[in-house]
Design a protein around this motif. Structure first.
Motif, PDB file in Angstrom:
ATOM      1  N   ARG A  40       0.808  -1.218   0.000  1.00  0.00           N
ATOM      2  CA  ARG A  40       0.000   0.000   0.000  1.00  0.00           C
ATOM      3  C   ARG A  40       0.842   1.270   0.000  1.00  0.00           C
ATOM      4  O   ARG A  40       1.812   1.372   0.710  1.00  0.00           O
ATOM      5  N   ARG A  41       0.471   2.209  -0.832  1.00  0.00           N
ATOM      6  CA  ARG A  41       1.060   3.550  -0.829  1.00  0.00           C
ATOM      7  C   ARG A  41      -0.085   4.536  -0.963  1.00  0.00           C
ATOM      8  O   ARG A  41      -1.136   4.204  -1.510  1.00  0.00           O
ATOM      9  N   SER A  42       0.114   5.750  -0.511  1.00  0.00           N
ATOM     10  CA  SER A  42      -0.836   6.808  -0.836  1.00  0.00           C
ATOM     11  C   SER A  42      -0.624   7.166  -2.293  1.00  0.00           C
ATOM     12  O   SER A  42       0.473   7.561  -2.684  1.00  0.00           O
ATOM     13  N   ARG A  44      -1.584   9.368  -5.639  1.00  0.00           N
ATOM     14  CA  ARG A  44      -2.110  10.695  -5.954  1.00  0.00           C
ATOM     15  C   ARG A  44      -2.253  10.926  -7.453  1.00  0.00           C
ATOM     16  O   ARG A  44      -2.205  12.067  -7.922  1.00  0.00           O
ATOM     17  N   PHE A  95      -6.991  14.441  -7.720  1.00  0.00           N
ATOM     18  CA  PHE A  95      -6.101  13.452  -8.364  1.00  0.00           C
ATOM     19  C   PHE A  95      -6.816  12.578  -9.391  1.00  0.00           C
ATOM     20  O   PHE A  95      -6.401  11.461  -9.659  1.00  0.00           O
ATOM     21  N   VAL A 151      -5.964   7.216  -1.305  1.00  0.00           N
ATOM     22  CA  VAL A 151      -5.212   8.167  -0.468  1.00  0.00           C
ATOM     23  C   VAL A 151      -6.207   8.803   0.488  1.00  0.00           C
ATOM     24  O   VAL A 151      -7.349   9.070   0.113  1.00  0.00           O
ATOM     25  N   MET A 152      -5.785   8.966   1.719  1.00  0.00           N
ATOM     26  CA  MET A 152      -6.616   9.657   2.711  1.00  0.00           C
ATOM     27  C   MET A 152      -6.265  11.133   2.686  1.00  0.00           C
ATOM     28  O   MET A 152      -5.086  11.482   2.627  1.00  0.00           O
ATOM     29  N   LEU A 153      -7.266  11.983   2.760  1.00  0.00           N
ATOM     30  CA  LEU A 153      -7.015  13.424   2.702  1.00  0.00           C
ATOM     31  C   LEU A 153      -7.675  14.144   3.865  1.00  0.00           C
ATOM     32  O   LEU A 153      -8.870  13.989   4.094  1.00  0.00           O
ATOM     33  N   SER A 154      -6.886  14.943   4.555  1.00  0.00           N
ATOM     34  CA  SER A 154      -7.491  15.822   5.558  1.00  0.00           C
ATOM     35  C   SER A 154      -7.529  17.255   5.047  1.00  0.00           C
ATOM     36  O   SER A 154      -8.090  18.123   5.686  1.00  0.00           O
ATOM     37  N   GLU A 155      -6.955  17.464   3.888  1.00  0.00           N
ATOM     38  CA  GLU A 155      -6.781  18.863   3.474  1.00  0.00           C
ATOM     39  C   GLU A 155      -7.205  19.143   2.039  1.00  0.00           C
ATOM     40  O   GLU A 155      -7.959  20.068   1.782  1.00  0.00           O
ATOM     41  N   THR A 156      -6.770  18.339   1.094  1.00  0.00           N
ATOM     42  CA  THR A 156      -6.923  18.740  -0.312  1.00  0.00           C
ATOM     43  C   THR A 156      -8.389  18.796  -0.740  1.00  0.00           C
ATOM     44  O   THR A 156      -9.139  17.873  -0.478  1.00  0.00           O
ATOM     45  N   MET A 181     -11.806  12.727   7.346  1.00  0.00           N
ATOM     46  CA  MET A 181     -10.951  12.601   6.155  1.00  0.00           C
ATOM     47  C   MET A 181     -11.791  12.142   4.981  1.00  0.00           C
ATOM     48  O   MET A 181     -12.866  11.574   5.158  1.00  0.00           O
ATOM     49  N   PRO A 196       7.662   6.501   1.262  1.00  0.00           N
ATOM     50  CA  PRO A 196       8.259   7.666   1.937  1.00  0.00           C
ATOM     51  C   PRO A 196       9.019   7.196   3.178  1.00  0.00           C
ATOM     52  O   PRO A 196       8.787   6.092   3.662  1.00  0.00           O
TER      53      PRO A 196
HETATM   54  C1  LIG Z   1      -5.454  11.048   8.283  1.00  0.00           C
HETATM   55  C2  LIG Z   1      -4.595  11.294   7.064  1.00  0.00           C
HETATM   56  C3  LIG Z   1      -4.725  12.475   6.355  1.00  0.00           C
HETATM   57  C4  LIG Z   1      -3.974  12.712   5.197  1.00  0.00           C
HETATM   58  N1  LIG Z   1      -4.161  13.869   4.497  1.00  0.00           N
HETATM   59  C5  LIG Z   1      -3.504  14.056   3.337  1.00  0.00           C
HETATM   60  C6  LIG Z   1      -3.753  15.218   2.557  1.00  0.00           C
HETATM   61  O1  LIG Z   1      -4.552  16.074   2.940  1.00  0.00           O
HETATM   62  N2  LIG Z   1      -3.106  15.339   1.367  1.00  0.00           N
HETATM   63  C7  LIG Z   1      -2.239  14.381   0.915  1.00  0.00           C
HETATM   64  O2  LIG Z   1      -1.698  14.538  -0.179  1.00  0.00           O
HETATM   65  N3  LIG Z   1      -1.961  13.264   1.652  1.00  0.00           N
HETATM   66  C8  LIG Z   1      -2.596  13.077   2.844  1.00  0.00           C
HETATM   67  N4  LIG Z   1      -2.359  11.934   3.583  1.00  0.00           N
HETATM   68  C9  LIG Z   1      -1.426  10.894   3.096  1.00  0.00           C
HETATM   69  C10 LIG Z   1      -0.091  10.980   3.811  1.00  0.00           C
HETATM   70  O3  LIG Z   1       0.646  12.067   3.295  1.00  0.00           O
HETATM   71  C11 LIG Z   1       0.650   9.652   3.619  1.00  0.00           C
HETATM   72  O4  LIG Z   1      -0.047   8.632   4.286  1.00  0.00           O
HETATM   73  C12 LIG Z   1       2.079   9.707   4.187  1.00  0.00           C
HETATM   74  O5  LIG Z   1       2.875  10.622   3.466  1.00  0.00           O
HETATM   75  C13 LIG Z   1       2.755   8.330   4.144  1.00  0.00           C
HETATM   76  O6  LIG Z   1       2.754   7.826   2.827  1.00  0.00           O
HETATM   77  P1  LIG Z   1       2.138   6.387   2.512  1.00  0.00           P
HETATM   78  O7  LIG Z   1       0.650   6.463   2.827  1.00  0.00           O
HETATM   79  O8  LIG Z   1       2.375   6.139   1.057  1.00  0.00           O
HETATM   80  O9  LIG Z   1       2.793   5.402   3.417  1.00  0.00           O
HETATM   81  C14 LIG Z   1      -3.067  11.721   4.749  1.00  0.00           C
HETATM   82  C15 LIG Z   1      -2.931  10.533   5.477  1.00  0.00           C
HETATM   83  C16 LIG Z   1      -3.680  10.314   6.617  1.00  0.00           C
HETATM   84  C17 LIG Z   1      -3.533   9.012   7.365  1.00  0.00           C
END
Ligand SMILES: Cc1cc2nc3c(=O)[nH]c(=O)nc-3n(C[C@H](O)[C@H](O)[C@H](O)COP(=O)(O)O)c2cc1C
Length: 263
Positions: A40-42, A44, A95, A151-156, A181, A196
């Motif tokens: 798993r990776r985030s 985008r 994305f 990908v989980m987002l709290s902001e975008t 999120m 990362p």
């Molecule tokens: C609760 C939560 C909120 C996050 N919010 C954002 C976000 O707003 N924008 C974004 O690009 N990534 C967001 N992420 C992804 C993280 O940046 C990412 O999980 C972290 O860099 C580790 O990378 P990985 O998921 O590939 O292991 C979020 C992840 C979590 C768990």
């Protein structure tokens, strides 16, 4: 914080990121669930390939069955297609995702039948956040197992707890329902990004009764990798600038949460 790197440190840190690998004993590497967790990776960047209804239903089912405090299931999920997201927020799904789930901590529903946490707003809020986050991760992993990335987002894109005040109004959320999120789902476009920099286990895990203080050298090394990794993927920004983007929204989010949780 001085957040810039010389060319040698930059190159060395990038090299370390590219070389980063999950650390699983060889005898367990074929385990199906471990493979999914480690892969798993985030993600985008998504292709146009739609996520079928039955696949999305299985993802939601994984969220529905997640563990929760006293089985209170303190969560709600708002689901979106790319079209319904656009109609709701007047902007594209971030994305180029194909589906999204806005995960909310929900103390409203259970409260209709049981008052589990009278006079304890912080406990109630924390419990809701814990449980909803577990449901979120369950959905995220179910997706990955089905070759759907997320990908989980709290902001975008007005998507999570940093936009909780806006979302509460926009989606007419009752008191006790707090956006946490948005999980974006879709089929990845191209290869996954490198892992990362994750802190080594001996920094985050201690097996004695005493907290282990950070090793400044390990943390400096991690920060250098964060800065280098950010620079490599965002030519016109920096890790520092990214933190500032969050900071600019955090005051508002803090005020919104106080209003929603501690009123
Ligand atoms: C609760 C939560 C909120 C996050 N919010 C954002 C976000 O707003 N924008 C974004 O690009 N990534 C967001 N992420 C992804 C993280 O940046 C990412 O999980 C972290 O860099 C580790 O990378 P990985 O998921 O590939 O292991 C979020 C992840 C979590 C768990």
């Amino acid at each position: 914080m001085g957040m810039s790197l010389g060319p040698a440190d930059y190159a060395r840190s990038l090299w370390r990121i590219v070389r980063g690998k999950p650390n699983v004993p060889p005898s367990l590497r074929d385990n199906a669930l471990l493979r999914v967790l480690m892969r798993r990776r985030s993600v985008r960047s998504y292709s146009e390939r739609p996520v079928p209804d039955d696949v999305f239903a299985a993802i939601l089912e994984a969220g529905r069955l997640a563990p929760s405090t006293v089985n209170l299931q303190t969560w709600s999920f708002a689901t979106f297609t790319a079209e319904s997201w656009r109609e709701t927020f007047d902007s594209p799904l971030p994305f180029h995702g194909q589906r999204a789930v806005l995960v909310m901590g929900d103390t409203h529903r259970a409260r209709a039948v049981a008052d589990a946490f009278p006079e304890s707003p912080l406990v109630e809020y924390t419990v809701a956040v814990m449980n909803a986050s577990l449901a979120a991760m369950a959905m995220n992993m179910a997706a990955e197992a089905l070759d759907v990335s997320s990908v989980m987002l709290s902001e975008t894109g007005r998507s999570g707890f940093l936009d909780a005040g806006y979302l509460k109004e926009r989606l007419a959320l009752p008191d006790g329902v707090i956006p946490l999120m948005t999980i974006i789902f879709g089929y990845a476009k191209g290869a996954y990004p490198p892992m990362p920099p994750k802190l080594p286990l001996d920094q985050i895990c201690f097996d004695s009764a005493r907290y282990r203080e950070v090793d400044p050298a390990v943390m400096a090394d991690w920060l250098a990798q964060m800065i280098a990794g950010y620079k490599a993927s965002h030519l016109f920004s920096s890790f520092d600038a990214q933190l500032k983007v969050y900071q600019a929204k955090i005051d508002q989010a803090e005020a919104d949460l106080r209003r929603m949780v501690l009123k």
